[in-house]
Design a protein around this motif. Structure first.
Motif, PDB file in Angstrom:
ATOM      1  N   PRO A  95       0.841  -1.208   0.000  1.00  0.00           N
ATOM      2  CA  PRO A  95       0.000   0.000   0.000  1.00  0.00           C
ATOM      3  C   PRO A  95       0.873   1.254   0.000  1.00  0.00           C
ATOM      4  CG  PRO A  95      -0.651  -1.526   1.747  1.00  0.00           C
ATOM      5  CD  PRO A  95       0.671  -1.985   1.230  1.00  0.00           C
ATOM      6  N   GLN A  96       0.460   2.245  -0.769  1.00  0.00           N
ATOM      7  CA  GLN A  96       1.151   3.533  -0.799  1.00  0.00           C
ATOM      8  C   GLN A  96       0.113   4.625  -0.595  1.00  0.00           C
ATOM      9  OE1 GLN A  96       3.543   3.967  -4.352  1.00  0.00           O
ATOM     10  NE2 GLN A  96       4.981   2.354  -3.753  1.00  0.00           N
ATOM     11  N   THR A  97       0.296   5.385   0.489  1.00  0.00           N
ATOM     12  CA  THR A  97      -0.641   6.453   0.829  1.00  0.00           C
ATOM     13  C   THR A  97       0.105   7.781   0.870  1.00  0.00           C
ATOM     14  OG1 THR A  97      -0.261   6.110   3.186  1.00  0.00           O
ATOM     15  CG2 THR A  97      -2.058   4.874   2.189  1.00  0.00           C
ATOM     16  N   GLY A  98      -0.661   8.851   0.970  1.00  0.00           N
ATOM     17  CA  GLY A  98      -0.061  10.177   1.077  1.00  0.00           C
ATOM     18  C   GLY A  98      -0.025  10.929  -0.233  1.00  0.00           C
ATOM     19  N   GLY A  99      -0.350  10.279  -1.327  1.00  0.00           N
ATOM     20  CA  GLY A  99      -0.372  10.967  -2.616  1.00  0.00           C
ATOM     21  C   GLY A  99      -1.752  11.522  -2.913  1.00  0.00           C
ATOM     22  N   ALA A 100      -1.977  11.823  -4.170  1.00  0.00           N
ATOM     23  CA  ALA A 100      -3.290  12.331  -4.560  1.00  0.00           C
ATOM     24  C   ALA A 100      -4.372  11.294  -4.284  1.00  0.00           C
ATOM     25  CB  ALA A 100      -3.276  12.719  -6.042  1.00  0.00           C
ATOM     26  N   THR A 101      -4.042  10.031  -4.516  1.00  0.00           N
ATOM     27  CA  THR A 101      -4.951   8.925  -4.216  1.00  0.00           C
ATOM     28  C   THR A 101      -4.154   7.789  -3.594  1.00  0.00           C
ATOM     29  OG1 THR A 101      -4.663   8.000  -6.438  1.00  0.00           O
ATOM     30  CG2 THR A 101      -6.531   9.484  -6.111  1.00  0.00           C
ATOM     31  N   ASP A 102      -4.835   6.979  -2.801  1.00  0.00           N
ATOM     32  CA  ASP A 102      -4.197   5.799  -2.210  1.00  0.00           C
ATOM     33  C   ASP A 102      -4.181   4.677  -3.245  1.00  0.00           C
ATOM     34  OD1 ASP A 102      -3.948   7.194   0.120  1.00  0.00           O
ATOM     35  OD2 ASP A 102      -5.735   6.338   1.051  1.00  0.00           O
ATOM     36  N   VAL A 103      -3.041   4.011  -3.358  1.00  0.00           N
ATOM     37  CA  VAL A 103      -2.911   2.921  -4.328  1.00  0.00           C
ATOM     38  C   VAL A 103      -2.210   1.732  -3.680  1.00  0.00           C
ATOM     39  CG1 VAL A 103      -2.843   4.468  -6.329  1.00  0.00           C
ATOM     40  CG2 VAL A 103      -0.707   3.801  -5.198  1.00  0.00           C
ATOM     41  N   ILE A 104      -2.339   0.586  -4.346  1.00  0.00           N
ATOM     42  CA  ILE A 104      -1.628  -0.630  -3.951  1.00  0.00           C
ATOM     43  C   ILE A 104      -0.741  -1.026  -5.122  1.00  0.00           C
ATOM     44  CG2 ILE A 104      -1.844  -3.006  -3.150  1.00  0.00           C
ATOM     45  CD1 ILE A 104      -4.704  -2.299  -2.273  1.00  0.00           C
TER      46      ILE A 104
ATOM     47  N   GLY B 173      -6.492   1.698  -4.125  1.00  0.00           N
ATOM     48  CA  GLY B 173      -6.902   0.989  -2.910  1.00  0.00           C
ATOM     49  C   GLY B 173      -6.188   1.525  -1.689  1.00  0.00           C
ATOM     50  N   THR B 174      -6.822   1.356  -0.534  1.00  0.00           N
ATOM     51  CA  THR B 174      -6.270   1.830   0.733  1.00  0.00           C
ATOM     52  C   THR B 174      -5.515   0.707   1.443  1.00  0.00           C
ATOM     53  OG1 THR B 174      -8.274   1.228   1.950  1.00  0.00           O
ATOM     54  CG2 THR B 174      -8.197   3.434   0.971  1.00  0.00           C
ATOM     55  N   SER B 175      -4.850   1.071   2.531  1.00  0.00           N
ATOM     56  CA  SER B 175      -4.147   0.067   3.339  1.00  0.00           C
ATOM     57  C   SER B 175      -5.124  -0.943   3.912  1.00  0.00           C
ATOM     58  CB  SER B 175      -3.364   0.753   4.452  1.00  0.00           C
ATOM     59  OG  SER B 175      -2.344   1.572   3.943  1.00  0.00           O
ATOM     60  N   ASP B 176      -6.286  -0.460   4.362  1.00  0.00           N
ATOM     61  CA  ASP B 176      -7.286  -1.371   4.920  1.00  0.00           C
ATOM     62  C   ASP B 176      -7.752  -2.376   3.873  1.00  0.00           C
ATOM     63  OD1 ASP B 176      -7.145  -0.110   7.344  1.00  0.00           O
ATOM     64  OD2 ASP B 176      -8.869   1.202   6.976  1.00  0.00           O
TER      65      ASP B 176
ATOM     66  N   ALA C 117      -7.558  -7.989   1.499  1.00  0.00           N
ATOM     67  CA  ALA C 117      -7.642  -8.586   0.165  1.00  0.00           C
ATOM     68  C   ALA C 117      -6.797  -9.853   0.054  1.00  0.00           C
ATOM     69  CB  ALA C 117      -7.195  -7.578  -0.880  1.00  0.00           C
ATOM     70  N   THR C 118      -7.259 -10.752  -0.816  1.00  0.00           N
ATOM     71  CA  THR C 118      -6.481 -11.921  -1.236  1.00  0.00           C
ATOM     72  C   THR C 118      -6.401 -11.873  -2.759  1.00  0.00           C
ATOM     73  OG1 THR C 118      -7.232 -13.236   0.651  1.00  0.00           O
ATOM     74  CG2 THR C 118      -6.309 -14.428  -1.224  1.00  0.00           C
ATOM     75  N   VAL C 119      -5.219 -11.592  -3.289  1.00  0.00           N
ATOM     76  CA  VAL C 119      -5.040 -11.374  -4.727  1.00  0.00           C
ATOM     77  C   VAL C 119      -4.144 -12.473  -5.284  1.00  0.00           C
ATOM     78  CG1 VAL C 119      -4.253  -9.772  -6.515  1.00  0.00           C
ATOM     79  CG2 VAL C 119      -5.292  -8.888  -4.407  1.00  0.00           C
ATOM     80  N   THR C 120      -4.611 -13.097  -6.362  1.00  0.00           N
ATOM     81  CA  THR C 120      -3.841 -14.135  -7.048  1.00  0.00           C
ATOM     82  C   THR C 120      -3.490 -13.659  -8.452  1.00  0.00           C
ATOM     83  OG1 THR C 120      -4.951 -15.885  -5.804  1.00  0.00           O
ATOM     84  CG2 THR C 120      -3.840 -16.528  -7.844  1.00  0.00           C
TER      85      THR C 120
ATOM     86  N   LEU D  91       1.288  -9.535   1.397  1.00  0.00           N
ATOM     87  CA  LEU D  91       1.181  -8.159   1.871  1.00  0.00           C
ATOM     88  C   LEU D  91       2.519  -7.672   2.427  1.00  0.00           C
ATOM     89  CD1 LEU D  91      -0.740  -5.749   2.477  1.00  0.00           C
ATOM     90  CD2 LEU D  91      -1.144  -6.796   4.709  1.00  0.00           C
ATOM     91  N   VAL D  92       2.921  -6.479   2.023  1.00  0.00           N
ATOM     92  CA  VAL D  92       4.162  -5.868   2.493  1.00  0.00           C
ATOM     93  C   VAL D  92       3.847  -4.434   2.912  1.00  0.00           C
ATOM     94  CG1 VAL D  92       6.500  -5.136   1.877  1.00  0.00           C
ATOM     95  CG2 VAL D  92       5.587  -7.267   0.954  1.00  0.00           C
ATOM     96  N   GLY D  93       4.387  -4.014   4.051  1.00  0.00           N
ATOM     97  CA  GLY D  93       4.210  -2.625   4.473  1.00  0.00           C
ATOM     98  C   GLY D  93       2.928  -2.344   5.205  1.00  0.00           C
ATOM     99  N   ALA D  94       2.208  -3.361   5.649  1.00  0.00           N
ATOM    100  CA  ALA D  94       0.993  -3.181   6.446  1.00  0.00           C
ATOM    101  C   ALA D  94       0.851  -4.388   7.356  1.00  0.00           C
ATOM    102  CB  ALA D  94      -0.239  -3.028   5.554  1.00  0.00           C
ATOM    103  N   THR D  95       0.001  -4.263   8.376  1.00  0.00           N
ATOM    104  CA  THR D  95      -0.172  -5.334   9.344  1.00  0.00           C
ATOM    105  C   THR D  95      -1.143  -6.374   8.809  1.00  0.00           C
ATOM    106  OG1 THR D  95       0.173  -3.752  11.130  1.00  0.00           O
ATOM    107  CG2 THR D  95      -0.807  -5.872  11.722  1.00  0.00           C
ATOM    108  N   PRO D  96      -0.711  -7.632   8.683  1.00  0.00           N
ATOM    109  CA  PRO D  96      -1.628  -8.672   8.217  1.00  0.00           C
ATOM    110  C   PRO D  96      -2.805  -8.835   9.170  1.00  0.00           C
ATOM    111  CG  PRO D  96       0.651  -9.424   8.168  1.00  0.00           C
ATOM    112  CD  PRO D  96       0.636  -8.130   8.914  1.00  0.00           C
ATOM    113  N   PRO D  97      -3.934  -9.337   8.671  1.00  0.00           N
ATOM    114  CA  PRO D  97      -5.123  -9.473   9.523  1.00  0.00           C
ATOM    115  C   PRO D  97      -4.885 -10.312  10.765  1.00  0.00           C
ATOM    116  CG  PRO D  97      -5.678  -9.825   7.211  1.00  0.00           C
ATOM    117  CD  PRO D  97      -4.178  -9.737   7.294  1.00  0.00           C
ATOM    118  N   ASN D  98      -4.103 -11.397  10.648  1.00  0.00           N
ATOM    119  CA  ASN D  98      -3.893 -12.283  11.797  1.00  0.00           C
ATOM    120  C   ASN D  98      -3.043 -11.641  12.886  1.00  0.00           C
ATOM    121  OD1 ASN D  98      -5.381 -14.252  10.544  1.00  0.00           O
ATOM    122  ND2 ASN D  98      -3.607 -15.267   9.649  1.00  0.00           N
ATOM    123  N   ASP D  99      -2.270 -10.590  12.516  1.00  0.00           N
ATOM    124  CA  ASP D  99      -1.398  -9.930  13.480  1.00  0.00           C
ATOM    125  C   ASP D  99      -2.027  -8.687  14.096  1.00  0.00           C
ATOM    126  OD1 ASP D  99       0.463 -11.842  12.944  1.00  0.00           O
ATOM    127  OD2 ASP D  99       1.578 -10.637  11.506  1.00  0.00           O
TER     128      ASP D  99
END
Length: 213
Positions: free
Chosen positions: A40-49, A83-86, A91-94, A106-114
């Motif tokens: 996830p990358q936030t802080g720009g004009a829009t949030d993206v993944i 997309g946002t960090s949440d 998400a599960t992406v294949t 997932l990199v750079g955010a807290t996984p759901p289980n953690d």
């Protein structure tokens, strides 16, 4: 002649034994090991993944989130999706490539289980508990203040609790004291109040005198 035949036979036998093994080893080493990450990358004009993949067949393409992304000569690709960090956390992406698939990590955010879990139901704090405690302290203070005013019509300070002064108790005490003054002390003049306050002391002296006689 026999010696030459034996050598030829040995070579043919070796090729029959080693040939399939060499082919299998080559095929195994050629099989790509695909991997994908999503950041996830936030802080720009829009949030993206941002999705990044490696180990895919070179110069092909992959399918991801209903779109296609080209794979370079080094077997890697990059793909950006709104997309946002949440959203990334949930998400599960294949990624589907040519004869190979990979699930994005997932990199750079807290996984759901953690993520921090809610406490058990019996340990969850009632959201109304604090307000209920304050209301109970106020009612207790009101009763005490009202009773003290009725007893002597004097303006006494609130009694501190075991844990020190409680704001809700003090507010209730003062409110109850004022109500007690209006109800029990409004029709009494200062002399009557003084006589009432001195009456217990007078009775006590009389009892002592009677006991001495």
């Amino acid at each position: 002649m026999n010696h030459r035949n034996r050598i030829t036979s040995s070579l043919l036998l070796s090729s029959l034994i080693l040939g399939p093994a060499v082919v299998v080893a080559s095929a195994a080493s050629a099989a790509p090991t695909a991997a994908c990450s999503m950041t996830p990358q936030t802080g720009g004009a829009t949030d993206v993944i941002v999705f990044h993949g490696t180990g895919f067949p070179s110069n092909t393409s992959v399918k991801i989130l209903g779109s296609s992304a080209p794979v370079g000569a080094d077997g890697s690709f990059s793909f950006t999706y709104p997309g946002t960090s949440d959203a990334a956390v949930k998400a599960t992406v294949t990624v589907t490539g040519t004869d190979v698939n990979a699930t994005c990590i997932l990199v750079g955010a807290t996984p759901p289980n953690d993520q921090k879990k809610d406490p058990p139901q019996d340990q969850q704090k009632d959201p109304n508990q604090d307000q209920n405690n304050k209301n109970e302290q106020f009612r207790k203070g009101f009763r005490d203040g009202n009773n003290d005013a009725r007893e002597d019509c004097k303006k006494n300070p609130p009694k501190p609790g075991v844990a020190g002064p409680d704001p809700s108790y003090e507010s209730g005490y003062l409110a109850g004291q004022d109500a007690g003054f209006k109800r029990y002390c409004a029709n009494k003049n200062p002399q009557q109040q003084q006589d009432q306050n001195q009456q217990p002391k007078t009775n006590q002296r009389q009892n002592q005198q009677n006991q001495e006689k």
